[in-house]
Structures are given as C-alpha cells and as structure tokens.
Design an enzyme around this catalytic site. Structure first.
Site, mmCIF file in Angstrom:
data_model
loop_
_atom_site.group_PDB
_atom_site.id
_atom_site.type_symbol
_atom_site.label_atom_id
_atom_site.label_comp_id
_atom_site.label_asym_id
_atom_site.label_seq_id
_atom_site.Cartn_x
_atom_site.Cartn_y
_atom_site.Cartn_z
ATOM 1 N N ASP A 98 0.848 -1.185 0.000
ATOM 2 C CA ASP A 98 0.000 0.000 0.000
ATOM 3 C C ASP A 98 0.884 1.235 0.000
ATOM 4 O O ASP A 98 1.949 1.248 0.641
ATOM 5 C CB ASP A 98 -0.857 0.006 1.278
ATOM 6 C CG ASP A 98 -2.330 -0.021 0.973
ATOM 7 O OD1 ASP A 98 -2.828 1.002 0.472
ATOM 8 O OD2 ASP A 98 -2.972 -1.048 1.248
ATOM 9 N N ASP A 207 -3.399 4.421 -2.201
ATOM 10 C CA ASP A 207 -4.531 4.735 -1.337
ATOM 11 C C ASP A 207 -5.117 6.107 -1.677
ATOM 12 O O ASP A 207 -4.381 7.063 -1.933
ATOM 13 C CB ASP A 207 -4.010 4.752 0.111
ATOM 14 C CG ASP A 207 -5.098 4.985 1.119
ATOM 15 O OD1 ASP A 207 -5.995 4.137 1.218
ATOM 16 O OD2 ASP A 207 -5.061 6.027 1.814
ATOM 17 N N GLU A 256 -6.695 3.404 -6.101
ATOM 18 C CA GLU A 256 -8.001 3.436 -5.443
ATOM 19 C C GLU A 256 -8.630 4.786 -5.739
ATOM 20 O O GLU A 256 -8.089 5.823 -5.345
ATOM 21 C CB GLU A 256 -7.845 3.254 -3.930
ATOM 22 C CG GLU A 256 -9.197 3.155 -3.255
ATOM 23 C CD GLU A 256 -9.212 3.576 -1.783
ATOM 24 O OE1 GLU A 256 -10.071 3.073 -1.039
ATOM 25 O OE2 GLU A 256 -8.395 4.430 -1.385
ATOM 26 N N HIS A 334 -10.936 -4.355 2.771
ATOM 27 C CA HIS A 334 -10.995 -4.125 4.215
ATOM 28 C C HIS A 334 -11.909 -2.971 4.613
ATOM 29 O O HIS A 334 -11.974 -2.614 5.780
ATOM 30 C CB HIS A 334 -9.572 -3.862 4.722
ATOM 31 C CG HIS A 334 -8.961 -2.673 4.053
ATOM 32 N ND1 HIS A 334 -8.519 -2.716 2.744
ATOM 33 C CD2 HIS A 334 -8.760 -1.410 4.468
ATOM 34 C CE1 HIS A 334 -8.059 -1.531 2.394
ATOM 35 N NE2 HIS A 334 -8.194 -0.712 3.426
ATOM 36 N N ASP A 335 -12.573 -2.371 3.659
ATOM 37 C CA ASP A 335 -13.442 -1.225 3.949
ATOM 38 C C ASP A 335 -14.925 -1.539 3.793
ATOM 39 O O ASP A 335 -15.762 -0.656 3.975
ATOM 40 C CB ASP A 335 -13.101 -0.046 3.016
ATOM 41 C CG ASP A 335 -11.725 0.540 3.304
ATOM 42 O OD1 ASP A 335 -11.254 0.412 4.448
ATOM 43 O OD2 ASP A 335 -11.125 1.115 2.382
HETATM 44 C C1 NOJ Z 1 -8.745 3.999 1.951
HETATM 45 C C2 NOJ Z 1 -8.344 2.808 2.770
HETATM 46 O O1 NOJ Z 1 -8.730 1.641 2.101
HETATM 47 C C3 NOJ Z 1 -9.011 2.960 4.108
HETATM 48 O O2 NOJ Z 1 -8.921 1.796 4.886
HETATM 49 C C4 NOJ Z 1 -8.386 4.143 4.795
HETATM 50 O O3 NOJ Z 1 -9.060 4.382 6.008
HETATM 51 C C5 NOJ Z 1 -8.485 5.400 3.939
HETATM 52 N N1 NOJ Z 1 -8.174 5.164 2.571
HETATM 53 C C6 NOJ Z 1 -7.565 6.462 4.457
HETATM 54 O O4 NOJ Z 1 -6.229 6.131 4.230
#
Ligand code: NOJ
Length: 558
Positions: A98, A207, A256, A334-335
């Site tokens: 990441d 990210d 992302e 993971h989100d």
């Molecule tokens: C996206 C990430 O996937 C997430 O887990 C994170 O909280 C935010 N970006 C901030 O970095």
C-alpha cells in the site's frame, strides 16, 4: 498491447494485522505471511497486496503513517520485509504494498514541525500540509472555513491553538492531508517511493488516490466531497509519479479512486493512461442501501440488494476496459462488510451462497483480487458490545447515529451489518478459539464461528468453499479467463445472474439464483449440448428450478 507480467495476475489482499501472527503477540506480522505463502500458492495466487506495513500510531490501522521508511514494530523489521520479498519471489509470486500519499499521521515528523511554531524547521514543513486561518461568524467568533465532512464523519478541520489555524483532514483528525501543490513535498514522497522500489517491491496499491488535489478556494458546502475528491489536477500528480517511477520500473500499480467515472477510467488505467494499471472504484459495493433511513444513513442503511445494479456495473466496467485495459474483479476489501454476509446469506445458506458469489465473479474477465478469508466464506462480526469494535470510524459514526435518534440496538445493528471491522477479524486457519491466528488474545476478537468456518476443515472437503476457489482460480489460468468474452443474459432480471463466457477452449454458462427464495426461470439456452461442470447444490433434474442461491456452471468445448 505488449504482454506484461501482471496480465495474468491473481491477486490476494493480505490485511496484515489479521492474517497470521508468528511472534504470538496477538497481531499479524510479516513472518506470518511467509508461513502462509505455500497455502496462497496452492490457491493459484501469484501476487499479494499487503495492507500498510509502515510505522504508525495505528489510529487507522496503518493508513496513518508516522515513518514511511520504517516497518511498524507490530509487524516486524525491515529485514522481515526483505524476507517476505525473497520468500515470495522464490515462489514466483509478486509483492504489492500500500502507498499512502494523501496524508500522514499527525505524529509524522513533518507534521510535528508543521504544527509547532517554535520548531526549527517549522517554516519548511508548515506548507507540506493544508492550513486555513478560519473565518469569522456573525458574532465575530472564529470558525472553520467550510462545513466539509470527513470520510469518517465529523468536520475536516482541526484547530491548532499555537498557530491559530486549522488544518485539513479528510479522514481522521490524526491524518492531516498533505499539500500536493508543494513540489518539495512531492519530491520527498518520490524519494520514498523510489526507496521501496529499489528494495524490490513489484508494485503498489495507491490509497485514496483521487483525493490528492483540493479546491483551494475552500467554498462552503456540506458534505463538500466535490471540493476534495476527483479534482482534475490530481491526474497531473499521478502522471508525474507514473512517468518518473511506476512505468520505468515495470510495476503493477492499482489506484483506489472511489466513484471514478467512465471518462476517468481510461485516464487512470487505460493501456496508454500513464497513471495506473488497474483501478478500484467500488461502484458495485453498496448496491443495497436504504435511502429512506435517516437514523443510520448512507452506507450504514442496509436495504434490499439491487442485483441489476451490480450486473450493470460489472458489464459497464468490463466494456470500458475491453481491449483498452484490464478490469479489476473484487467483491470487497478491508473497507466493506464480508461479502457472504453482505450479498449472500451467512445464516441459512452460508456455504451455498459463498460459492454462488465465487461462481458469479470469478468467471468474468479481468484481474481478480481475493480478499483474505473470502476463500473460506468468513462472515461479518458477531459482537455484542461496542468496545469489541476497533475501527476509528465506528466510534464517530456510532455517536452520529445516537445523535440522529437511533437506539443503541439499532446503532449496533448498523455497525454489525456495515462497519469495516467486519472484514478485519483474524484469519480462521483452524477450529481453535483464536482460529490458529495466534496463541495470544488477538488485537480484535475472532469470530466465534471459527469452529465451523476455517481452512483446516475445508482443506479436507473436495467441495468446500476453499476448494471451489482453488478450482475456479485454476480454471482462470488454464482458460485465460482474464481475456474471456462475457455476455450478460437478461441483465435486468432482479433475481438471476446469468452470464455466458467465451474462454480459450470452452464456452461457459454461469446460471445463478442470487436470492434466498426458490425460483423457476426460462433457461437462456437448450442445455442438452452443455455439460454440468460445477454446482453448489445436490444435482437435480429440473434445470429451470433454482433453489435459494443455487448456482451452476455448464461448459461446452469450442
Ligand atoms: C482507503 C483505505 O482503504 C481505508 O482503509 C483508509 O481508512 C483510507 N483510505 C484512508 O487512508
């Protein structure tokens, strides 16, 4: 298009904190990854993406980086990181990490200098972040310049008395946003990226990549996302990184960019885009929100699954990238909640719906990213107490729900259905209480269903979810599914997921009932010439009849 190493990548995302604890402190670590590489290899994985491994106070599980050059002691040392690279490369596996470029931790030395007027390097670092003097309200009292809302809920501005200024943070207040207009800051980040490339990483997942540029006019709005997301200039920053670092080093870079539009897609990840190679955009991820719910609104409001929306989204993105790039296939990361709990049914049809979700996604063209634990059907959390949760977002949002008038039970239900901790519990390797993740109490409670849902048990069963993933991923390789042609059949049907795939040696027909009820449907083809290849129920003689979540894959030689 010249063939690249990543065109047949099968990626597995490792949420490092929860994957495997080797040193028995209750936290997953780098040596833990090494122990499980052979398992991943046996699944046909050839690329791993490791979530942030950097030194961090862990306000947001490592997305708040304190030192970009240091491995978090929670996870090991730089030598452990080198061991992971070597062990993966020995097995012909690539390693992506990441890359967090939108913000740092508020404990990063840059920010410590930026917020302290007495720091010898204050002048230099102050401009690495985004500051505002604030404005006066009608009583001449100072207030933040805008009512913009952070992605974790709550205001984006945080006041620093020593400077009499506010800094911008679009995530938690411990994650101040970097100022990408500052070229010195950009040079520092590029130096850091070059350092990891030099060490041997094969690529990155960037990210929050669409947030790098902000509207510096700071117009008032609520929530104001349009002023800190997807502003045109962020593409210039990405191109700068790609031209100087990503492209010359033949990396695989995944961006992302939630909410990316059709037009932006090729800009990000078309073959000649000069930004990324693959895009993660989430359009299909919340196809079940209830817009009427005001107590736990937005993504927190669980409603009925809009299946045509999911299918149209897949069809749209596959079409966008056809011959112009590669589509990225994933149910979640993971989100988001665990997919079997989210779009399947983890109570009454766990195994069957998990397989249905695998059949419907992993025969589609593109590059798959499997999220750890998905391959055994790991489910959402079964927590009963608020203090079992860990995610920073949970606590701000819980308070918002209560403020909106939600009861504790309703707020807890929203968390259990939708929060990010659902997808962050320890990997369930075996039936023991901590699932073989650690001998120590894990940093977040293990799901109590580890006795029933775990790798060891599923290894022994040829038809388990795990072995289904194995079969499908092996088929992806032998049939070059990444480059297959897909036709969605009866795409507006709210219950069925029917697709026809033209692969290397066979045509495939995936027929699935995406719903929890039995249905009778007209079949898209006469099936006599087709052979039943995989199925998730006992075979029966009524092809038009589909039990809840029943799914079948047929095939026919070309
Ligand atoms: C996206 C990430 O996937 C997430 O887990 C994170 O909280 C935010 N970006 C901030 O970095």
């Amino acid at each position: 298009m010249e063939k690249k190493w990543w065109h047949d990548a099968i990626i597995y995302q490792i949420y490092l904190r929860s994957f495997q604890d080797a040193n028995q402190d209750g936290i997953g670590d780098l040596q833990g990854i090494i122990r499980r590489l052979d398992y991943l290899k046996s699944l046909n994985i050839n690329t791993i993406w490791i979530s942030p491994h950097y030194d961090s106070p862990m306000d947001d599980n490592g997305y708040d980086v304190r030192d970009f050059y240091k491995v978090s002691p929670d996870y090991g040392t730089i030598d452990d990181f080198k061991d992971v690279l070597a062990a993966a490369h020995e097995r012909d596996m690539k390693v992506l990490v990441d890359l967090v470029l939108n913000h740092t931790s508020d404990e990063h030395p840059w920010f410590l200098a930026a917020k302290d007027p007495d720091h010898p390097e204050h002048e230099h670092y102050h401009d690495f972040y985004i500051w505002h003097d604030g404005i006066l309200d009608k009583n001449s009292k100072k207030k933040p310049p805008t009512r913009w809302i952070s992605w974790f809920g709550g205001p984006v501005w945080q006041y620093v008395p020593a400077l009499d200024q506010y800094y911008l943070h679009i995530f938690s207040k411990k994650m101040p946003d970097l100022n990408w207009r500052n070229t010195t800051m950009r040079e520092e980040l590029k130096k850091m990226i070059a350092w990891w490339i030099e060490l041997g990483v094969d690529g990155f997942r960037v990210d929050a990549s669409n947030h790098l540029e902000k509207n510096w006019e700071f117009p008032d709005a609520k929530p104001g996302y349009e002023h800190f997301s997807s502003l045109p200039k962020h593409h210039e920053y990405l191109k700068e990184l790609a031209r100087e670092l990503f492209i010359p080093n033949d990396l695989l870079v995944i961006g992302e960019a939630g909410g990316a539009t059709r037009k932006e897609a090729l800009q990000y990840a078309g073959f000649d885009s000069e930004e990324f190679n693959l895009l993660i955009q989430f359009e299909h991820c919340w196809a079940d929100t209830d817009d009427q719910n005001v107590l736990t609104p937005g993504k927190w409001a669980k409603g009925i699954i809009d299946l045509p929306k999911i299918k149209h989204s897949f069809a749209k993105w596959i079409e966008i990238f056809k011959n112009r790039g590669y589509h990225t296939l994933y149910w979640h990361n993971h989100d988001q909640p665990r997919v079997v709990s989210h779009y399947g049914n983890d109570k009454h049809h766990h195994e069957r719906s998990a397989k249905m979700l695998a059949y419907t996604l992993y025969l589609l063209p593109g590059i798959p990213i499997i999220y750890y634990g998905e391959e055994i059907g790991m489910t959402n959390v079964d927590y009963t107490e608020l203090d079992q949760f860990r995610d920073v977002e949970v606590f701000t949002e819980y308070n918002n729900f209560i403020r909106n008038g939600a009861s504790h039970n309703l707020a807890m239900q929203a968390l259990k259905d939708r929060c990010r901790d659902n997808a962050r519990t320890p990997m369930q390797w075996d039936p023991t209480p901590n699932g073989g993740f650690s001998a120590h109490q894990p940093w977040i409670d293990t799901n109590r269903n580890t006795k029933a849902i775990n790798v060891t048990t599923q290894e022994k069963d040829d038809t388990s979810i795990l072995n289904t993933y194995r079969k499908l991923l092996s088929l992806r390789k032998s049939e070059d599914i990444a480059n297959a042609e897909v036709t969605f059949i009866d795409i507006d049907n709210p219950r069925t997921f029917f697709v026809k795939i033209a692969a290397k040696t066979h045509d495939y027909l995936v027929l699935a009932n995406f719903k929890g009820e039995t249905i009778h449907v007209d079949l898209p083809e006469d099936l006599t010439a087709w052979q039943l290849y995989l199925h998730n129920t006992e075979p029966h003689h009524h092809p038009q009849h589909f039990e809840p979540y029943e799914a079948r894959i047929y095939r026919k030689a070309k």
